[in-house]
Design an enzyme around this catalytic site. Sequence first.
Site, PDB file in Angstrom:
ATOM      1  N   GLY A  48      74.958 -85.738 -89.091  1.00 16.18           N
ATOM      2  CA  GLY A  48      76.401 -85.909 -89.008  1.00 16.18           C
ATOM      3  C   GLY A  48      77.052 -86.740 -90.077  1.00 16.18           C
ATOM      4  CG  ASP A 103      78.034 -88.742 -87.098  1.00 17.98           C
ATOM      5  OD1 ASP A 103      77.427 -89.687 -86.549  1.00 17.98           O
ATOM      6  OD2 ASP A 103      77.876 -87.561 -86.754  1.00 17.98           O
ATOM      7  CG  ASP A 106      78.693 -91.781 -78.705  1.00 23.35           C
ATOM      8  OD1 ASP A 106      77.555 -92.294 -78.681  1.00 23.35           O
ATOM      9  OD2 ASP A 106      78.859 -90.571 -78.832  1.00 23.35           O
ATOM     10  CE  LYS A 134      83.618 -90.347 -79.210  1.00 15.16           C
ATOM     11  NZ  LYS A 134      82.931 -89.317 -78.376  1.00 15.16           N
ATOM     12  CG  LEU A 156      86.249 -86.666 -81.535  1.00 13.56           C
ATOM     13  CD1 LEU A 156      86.313 -87.989 -82.268  1.00 13.56           C
ATOM     14  CD2 LEU A 156      87.644 -86.106 -81.301  1.00 13.56           C
ATOM     15  CG  ASP A 162      76.684 -80.673 -84.594  1.00 14.36           C
ATOM     16  OD1 ASP A 162      75.881 -79.872 -84.089  1.00 14.36           O
ATOM     17  OD2 ASP A 162      76.544 -81.910 -84.479  1.00 14.36           O
ATOM     18  NE  ARG A 168      75.705 -80.792 -88.400  1.00 16.31           N
ATOM     19  CZ  ARG A 168      75.495 -81.858 -87.636  1.00 16.31           C
ATOM     20  NH1 ARG A 168      76.253 -82.930 -87.794  1.00 16.31           N
ATOM     21  NH2 ARG A 168      74.544 -81.864 -86.728  1.00 16.31           N
TER      22      ARG A 168
END
Length: 177
Positions: A48, A103, A106, A134, A156, A162, A168
Amino acid sequence: MESILIHNKPFRLNIRAEEIKEAIAKIAKRINSDLKGKNPLFLAVLNGSFIFAGDLLRMIDLECEISFVKLSSYDGVSSTGKVKELIGLDRNIQGRTVVIVEDIVDTGVTLETLYAQLALGKPLEIMTAALLFKPEAYTKKIKVDYPAMEVPNDFLVGYGLDYDGLGRNLGDIYKAV
């Protein structure tokens, strides 16, 4: 495009490419200032972060290196809670400043796992740069030093993120609806 469909799942435009570039420029400026004279190793977490890492590194004006690790913790739209190492670190990091390039952060499970692995290599310091952070989902104590953007706990895609391998390549970021 205001909306897209990936694997029959609808997504709506959330963050435009121009906003992303501006946010990356801001953290690049901070990194250039904070890490001046340190020759950091940027460690991009695949898959990512590859687009973010490329754009970030082009804005870094320090002497630096980049390497890659490949970790996985997602299946579809949710985290499995377990981190699998697919490609590991191939550099000596002892005494180095290491900047993890993610990337998205979370829950922090991947970050915590990677951080613990890197600590075994006795780096001088470990820092983290993330395109997206996040805070509502974050459950760990490791500081995200350079969050480009804070986002709600939505799923997202785009700009490296992705959904089951697709999306991506999108320049903007889209939110699942």
